[in-house]
Design an enzyme around this catalytic site. Structure first.
Site, mmCIF file in Angstrom:
data_model
loop_
_atom_site.group_PDB
_atom_site.id
_atom_site.type_symbol
_atom_site.label_atom_id
_atom_site.label_comp_id
_atom_site.label_asym_id
_atom_site.label_seq_id
_atom_site.Cartn_x
_atom_site.Cartn_y
_atom_site.Cartn_z
ATOM 1 C CD GLN A 241 -2.492 -1.266 2.698
ATOM 2 O OE1 GLN A 241 -3.470 -0.596 2.991
ATOM 3 N NE2 GLN A 241 -1.930 -2.095 3.556
ATOM 4 C CG ASN A 242 4.172 1.245 2.314
ATOM 5 O OD1 ASN A 242 3.105 1.443 2.878
ATOM 6 N ND2 ASN A 242 5.155 0.571 2.873
ATOM 7 C CB VAL A 243 2.792 6.125 -2.343
ATOM 8 C CG1 VAL A 243 1.358 5.627 -2.434
ATOM 9 C CG2 VAL A 243 2.939 7.100 -1.167
ATOM 10 C CG HIS B 135 -3.139 2.446 -1.608
ATOM 11 N ND1 HIS B 135 -3.138 2.375 -0.229
ATOM 12 C CD2 HIS B 135 -4.227 1.720 -2.003
ATOM 13 C CE1 HIS B 135 -4.168 1.649 0.183
ATOM 14 N NE2 HIS B 135 -4.836 1.227 -0.875
ATOM 15 C CB CYS C 100 -3.360 14.404 -22.308
ATOM 16 S SG CYS C 100 -1.764 14.350 -21.471
ATOM 17 C CB CYS D 212 0.675 17.726 -18.389
ATOM 18 S SG CYS D 212 0.798 16.725 -19.881
ATOM 19 N N GLY E 290 2.979 -4.274 9.016
ATOM 20 C CA GLY E 290 2.997 -2.814 9.172
ATOM 21 C C GLY E 290 1.807 -2.090 8.584
#
Ligand code: BJW
Ligand code: ZN
Length: 260
Positions: A114-116, A132, A143, A161, A200
């Protein structure tokens, strides 16, 4: 951030209730590992909930929702720019490395994180899905382009962008669907797993929190590693109370000795 304090698990570390867990892991052919913010805590990445959690200071509905971004993209981006800067200084710890070692040793393995923060990949995990999203990817709100981006800072906030529309972090906010392929791979691995390691995570956020229950219904043995009890604790086959960077190397080391 150094992880010297957690680099080596003492040879005599006690895994209360862990002998059975180590034996199950040693005998497993197919393992699913589900990780959350606690696995990176000892690398210096703050968790979300709890006394030191990120959301003690910031309310999630103010920052981690599509509505918050639509209301004030600059505020949301300031939070993410700060987090990118602080996480960039963090390094994988012994728990990330133990999971990478399991990946290398087992015939069938998946890490669903789940860590980013990207620390599992830095530690060498390969068979992995980021449920995630990632702090290190941007998605264009116009776009739809998705781009890897590890810049230390942006010339302007919110960043844009080349098409002119705003970039957003490629992160799953509350109320948004998880990436379909990643989610399908994780649930398929849950149905096949002999052992699920849940490390965790507060086991509060769905659908990720459903993975251990799906696996257990299909016959898997569920091992939780967390210093605090969670809603999963009463359902897990064994709940090991302690820090991931201490317990995982011991658990995996014992399990890994006899792995094919
Ligand atoms: C240690 C340690 C050490 C400390 N060692 N351990 C069913 C019921 C009720 C609600 C829902 C439901 N199903 C879905 C929902 C809604 C919602 C949800 O789950 N809400 C609950 C909170 C009630 N879910 C969603 O909205 C999801 N989307 C969805 O369901 O979409 C459906 C849909 C389908 C089709 C179309 C449209 C919609 C999306 C969830 C996205 C989660 N995103 C976040 C934040 C992103 C922002 C960002 O990162 O910038 O992801 S929330 C936040 O929580 C983050 C985390 O990945 C996630 C999980 O947290 P985690 O990792 O468990 O961290 P903590 O802090 O909670 O826990 C840390 C743990 O570590 C603790 O237990 C400590 O004890 C432990 N620890 N030190 C080991 N050293
Ligand atoms: Zn664009």
């Amino acid at each position: 951030m150094s992880d010297e304090s957690t680099r080596a698990a003492p040879a005599d570390v006690r895994l209360d209730g862990g002998e059975e867990a180590a034996a199950r892991l040693r005998a497993a052919r197919s393992v699913l590992a589900l990780t959350g913010a606690g696995v990176s805590a000892e690398s210096g990445v703050p968790t979300f909930r709890g006394p030191e959690g990120l959301w003690r200071e910031f309310r999630p509905e103010h920052l981690a929702t599509p509505e918050a971004f639509a209301r004030d993209p600059k505020l949301v981006w300031e939070w993410y720019a700060w987090r990118r800067e602080s996480v960039a200084a963090c390094r994988p710890n012994a728990a990330h490395r133990a999971l990478a070692a399991l990946d290398a040793a087992l015939p069938s393995f998946l890490l669903a994180t789940q860590n980013v923060d990207g620390l599992h990949a830095l530690a060498g995990s390969r068979r992995m899905v980021e449920l995630h999203g990632s702090l290190w990817r941007l998605r264009c709100t116009g776009c739809g382009t998705v781009a890897d981006d590890r810049r230390a800072s942006f010339p302007e906030l919110p960043p844009r962008c080349p098409c002119g529309a705003l970039w957003r972090p490629d992160i799953v906010w509350f109320g948004e669907p998880l990436p379909a392929t990643a989610l399908e791979r994780a649930f398929a691995a849950a149905r096949e797993a002999d052992v699920v390691l849940v490390v965790g995570t507060s086991s509060l956020v769905y659908p990720a929190a459903a993975l251990p229950y799906t696996a257990q219904s299909a016959g898997a043995y569920v091992i939780e590693v967390n210093p605090e009890p969670t809603p999963l604790s009463g359902h897990a086959d064994v709940s090991l109370r302690g820090r991931a960077a201490l317990l995982l190397p011991a658990l995996v080391g014992r399990g890994a000795e006899a792995l094919p």
